[in-house]
Enzyme design. Structure first.
Site, mmCIF file in Angstrom:
data_model
loop_
_atom_site.group_PDB
_atom_site.id
_atom_site.type_symbol
_atom_site.label_atom_id
_atom_site.label_comp_id
_atom_site.label_asym_id
_atom_site.label_seq_id
_atom_site.Cartn_x
_atom_site.Cartn_y
_atom_site.Cartn_z
ATOM 1 N N ALA A 8 23.204 17.275 -29.289
ATOM 2 C CA ALA A 8 24.008 18.219 -28.502
ATOM 3 C C ALA A 8 25.474 18.172 -28.923
ATOM 4 O O ALA A 8 26.376 18.048 -28.095
ATOM 5 C CB ALA A 8 23.852 17.935 -27.011
ATOM 6 N N SER A 109 27.533 30.681 -39.800
ATOM 7 C CA SER A 109 27.271 30.540 -38.361
ATOM 8 C C SER A 109 28.197 29.507 -37.729
ATOM 9 O O SER A 109 27.787 28.385 -37.451
ATOM 10 C CB SER A 109 25.815 30.124 -38.152
ATOM 11 O OG SER A 109 25.473 29.057 -39.034
ATOM 12 N N ALA A 111 29.651 27.621 -34.895
ATOM 13 C CA ALA A 111 29.157 27.359 -33.540
ATOM 14 C C ALA A 111 30.012 28.078 -32.497
ATOM 15 O O ALA A 111 29.475 28.665 -31.547
ATOM 16 C CB ALA A 111 29.154 25.854 -33.289
ATOM 17 N N LYS A 161 28.976 24.263 -50.044
ATOM 18 C CA LYS A 161 30.064 25.135 -49.580
ATOM 19 C C LYS A 161 31.079 24.358 -48.736
ATOM 20 O O LYS A 161 32.241 24.735 -48.659
ATOM 21 C CB LYS A 161 29.510 26.367 -48.848
ATOM 22 C CG LYS A 161 28.745 26.103 -47.552
ATOM 23 C CD LYS A 161 29.609 26.034 -46.332
ATOM 24 C CE LYS A 161 28.857 25.498 -45.124
ATOM 25 N NZ LYS A 161 29.718 25.196 -43.990
ATOM 26 N N ASP A 214 27.976 31.922 -46.443
ATOM 27 C CA ASP A 214 28.502 30.725 -45.766
ATOM 28 C C ASP A 214 29.767 30.205 -46.459
ATOM 29 O O ASP A 214 30.677 29.687 -45.807
ATOM 30 C CB ASP A 214 27.408 29.633 -45.748
ATOM 31 C CG ASP A 214 27.530 28.727 -44.531
ATOM 32 O OD1 ASP A 214 28.426 28.972 -43.700
ATOM 33 O OD2 ASP A 214 26.746 27.771 -44.427
HETATM 34 N N1 LIG Z 1 29.526 23.342 -35.917
HETATM 35 C C1 LIG Z 1 29.090 24.359 -36.665
HETATM 36 O O1 LIG Z 1 29.677 25.459 -36.635
HETATM 37 C C2 LIG Z 1 27.908 24.192 -37.562
HETATM 38 C C3 LIG Z 1 27.435 22.930 -37.911
HETATM 39 N N2 LIG Z 1 26.395 22.793 -38.764
HETATM 40 C C4 LIG Z 1 25.906 21.485 -39.155
HETATM 41 O O2 LIG Z 1 25.246 20.849 -38.055
HETATM 42 C C5 LIG Z 1 25.387 19.418 -38.125
HETATM 43 C C6 LIG Z 1 25.941 18.918 -36.809
HETATM 44 O O3 LIG Z 1 27.195 19.510 -36.637
HETATM 45 P P1 LIG Z 1 27.917 19.621 -35.218
HETATM 46 O O4 LIG Z 1 26.930 19.760 -34.127
HETATM 47 O O5 LIG Z 1 28.926 20.679 -35.352
HETATM 48 O O6 LIG Z 1 28.610 18.191 -35.177
HETATM 49 P P2 LIG Z 1 29.329 17.449 -33.955
HETATM 50 O O7 LIG Z 1 30.228 16.460 -34.563
HETATM 51 O O8 LIG Z 1 29.873 18.436 -32.989
HETATM 52 O O9 LIG Z 1 28.112 16.740 -33.185
HETATM 53 C C7 LIG Z 1 27.219 15.889 -33.772
HETATM 54 C C8 LIG Z 1 26.410 15.218 -32.649
HETATM 55 O O10 LIG Z 1 25.446 14.357 -33.246
HETATM 56 C C9 LIG Z 1 25.223 13.254 -32.374
HETATM 57 N N3 LIG Z 1 25.250 12.024 -33.156
HETATM 58 C C10 LIG Z 1 26.262 11.544 -33.922
HETATM 59 N N4 LIG Z 1 25.903 10.383 -34.490
HETATM 60 C C11 LIG Z 1 24.639 10.127 -34.064
HETATM 61 C C12 LIG Z 1 23.709 9.076 -34.292
HETATM 62 N N5 LIG Z 1 24.017 8.036 -35.076
HETATM 63 N N6 LIG Z 1 22.494 9.156 -33.706
HETATM 64 C C13 LIG Z 1 22.170 10.190 -32.908
HETATM 65 N N7 LIG Z 1 23.026 11.209 -32.650
HETATM 66 C C14 LIG Z 1 24.220 11.172 -33.224
HETATM 67 C C15 LIG Z 1 26.338 13.216 -31.352
HETATM 68 O O11 LIG Z 1 25.752 13.477 -30.093
HETATM 69 P P3 LIG Z 1 26.231 12.730 -28.743
HETATM 70 O O12 LIG Z 1 27.519 13.370 -28.376
HETATM 71 O O13 LIG Z 1 25.183 12.989 -27.759
HETATM 72 O O14 LIG Z 1 26.386 11.299 -29.090
HETATM 73 C C16 LIG Z 1 27.264 14.356 -31.751
HETATM 74 O O15 LIG Z 1 27.700 15.105 -30.659
HETATM 75 C C17 LIG Z 1 26.299 19.168 -39.336
HETATM 76 O O16 LIG Z 1 25.519 18.833 -40.447
HETATM 77 C C18 LIG Z 1 26.993 20.500 -39.554
HETATM 78 O O17 LIG Z 1 27.388 20.704 -40.906
HETATM 79 C C19 LIG Z 1 25.743 23.879 -39.289
HETATM 80 C C20 LIG Z 1 26.147 25.148 -38.960
HETATM 81 C C21 LIG Z 1 27.255 25.402 -38.054
HETATM 82 O O1 LIG Z 2 28.587 25.496 -41.540
HETATM 83 C C1 LIG Z 2 29.364 26.029 -40.790
HETATM 84 C C2 LIG Z 2 29.338 27.477 -40.535
HETATM 85 O O2 LIG Z 2 28.247 28.111 -41.148
HETATM 86 C C3 LIG Z 2 30.403 25.213 -40.095
HETATM 87 O O3 LIG Z 2 31.350 24.780 -40.993
HETATM 88 P P1 LIG Z 2 32.293 23.536 -40.652
HETATM 89 O O4 LIG Z 2 31.406 22.341 -40.503
HETATM 90 O O5 LIG Z 2 33.251 23.426 -41.813
HETATM 91 O O6 LIG Z 2 33.015 23.859 -39.371
#
Ligand SMILES: NC(=O)C1=CN([C@@H]2O[C@H](COP(=O)(O)OP(=O)(O)OC[C@H]3O[C@@H](n4cnc5c(N)ncnc54)[C@H](OP(=O)(O)O)[C@@H]3O)[C@@H](O)[C@H]2O)C=CC1
Ligand SMILES: O=C(CO)COP(=O)(O)O
Length: 303
Positions: A8, A109, A111, A161, A214
């Protein structure tokens, strides 16, 4: 469709919001979050269709600690390369589940925009067409979901990217101008494609949403964490300080190192990723620009 989201963070929460429009969606994470249908991991694992959205560097250890069962289908929404093993994330998932139970999400995308219901288009990549269609059909009307079978292309595009996005932030942070950014993105796209071709990716993936889509989004917007890392580096900040201020994952920092090492091993020409890696190691970004502008015999292709 019943879906369980694991993670989350920013992206997991945005996907939860988007998929709730048409589906019964449950979500879990390490810490408790105040979200509709937030349940325990045990409850999530009773569901068949899952979405894994954790930082790339924790995927391997998470899968080791939480074995999935053969009935699970997983769509991975993370973007990165595991630096310890230098494996692409699809290679890691394939060690735990049959390939026809796996799908991979790619495309532009942010978030923050998905969470507001703003329109975009994404790609569900899987060798199992029925599975790709099933996940694609779960997206709301404001997210047009295409399907593709080029898993490795999507995985490399989504990871690479982020490295070019750091370069984009450096370029804009140094105020090098619009021409410089356009040149950087165009050469970045050629570089991503050249790297991925070596691993069997399709060229068209790089011309579409997963590649150009992207890349253009992330490498030119302050909404991108990776781009913001680049802006910080251009100001002379250390990467540790930038990541602390960011408080969220910036995958390109780790992916730059993975690409640098993989490219060295396979003798692939990756000048931009190499300079991003060197800047993250402390090289002066201005010197990197001078070095990138030097002519190299490898530069003559696909210009
Ligand atoms: N943000 C965006 O716009 C986009 C992100 N992505 C990709 O999605 C992935 C996640 O990104 P995003 O959600 O933004 O990242 P965040 O940093 O917002 O969140 C990552 C979450 O992962 C959980 N986490 C971290 N470490 C651990 C661990 N060791 N074990 C279990 N859970 C863990 C944490 O949850 P908790 O708080 O519950 O501990 C944390 O909130 C990345 O690879 C990113 O590149 C892809 C497209 C868009
Ligand atoms: O992958 C993403 C959008 O598609 C998010 O990019 P960032 O992790 O650089 O914010």
């Amino acid at each position: 469709m019943k879906i369980g989201i694991i993670g989350a963070g920013k992206w997991g929460t945005a996907l939860h919001f988007a998929l709730l429009q048409k589906n019964e969606v449950y979500i879990t994470s390490r810490h408790k979050h105040n979200l509709t249908n937030f349940v325990s991991l045990e409850e999530i694992l009773t569901l068949e269709y899952l979405i894994l959205v954790l930082p790339a560097q924790v995927i391997r250890e998470w899968l080791q600690a939480h074995p999935l069962s053969p009935h699970h289908k997983v769509m991975l929404a993370s973007k990165g390369i595991d630096i310890k093993t230098k494996k692409f994330l699809n290679q890691i998932l394939e060690e735990y589940l049959p390939l026809n139970h796996l799908a991979f999400l790619s495309g532009p995308s942010f978030a923050a925009e998905v969470s507001k219901g703003l329109p975009t288009a994404v790609v569900v990549n899987s060798t199992n067409e029925n599975l790709a269609k099933k996940y694609a059909a779960a997206f709301p009307d404001f997210m047009k979901a295409y399907i593709s079978d080029d898993i490795v292309g999507a995985e490399i595009a989504g990871a690479y990217k982020n490295v070019i996005a750091i370069a984009g932030g450096i370029c804009d942070g140094l105020q090098l101008g619009n021409n410089a950014r356009a040149a950087l993105l165009a050469r970045g796209l050629v570089e991503m494609d050249r790297f991925a071709e070596r691993f069997g990716a399709k060229k068209e993936t790089f011309l579409g949403l997963s590649g150009a889509g992207d890349l253009f989004l992330t490498a030119s917007s302050k909404l991108s964490r990776n781009y913001r890392v680049g802006l910080g580096l251009a100001q002379g900040k250390k990467v540790e300080e930038i990541l602390k201020e960011l408080g969220e994952v910036a995958e390109g920092v780790y992916t730059a190192r993975a690409i640098y090492e993989i490219a060295k091993e396979y003798a692939i020409y990756t000048p931009i990723a190499n300079e991003v890696y060197r800047i993250l190691q402390g090289k002066d970004p201005k010197q990197s620009i001078i070095d990138l502008l030097e002519r190299n015999e490898n530069d003559s292709s696909n210009c």
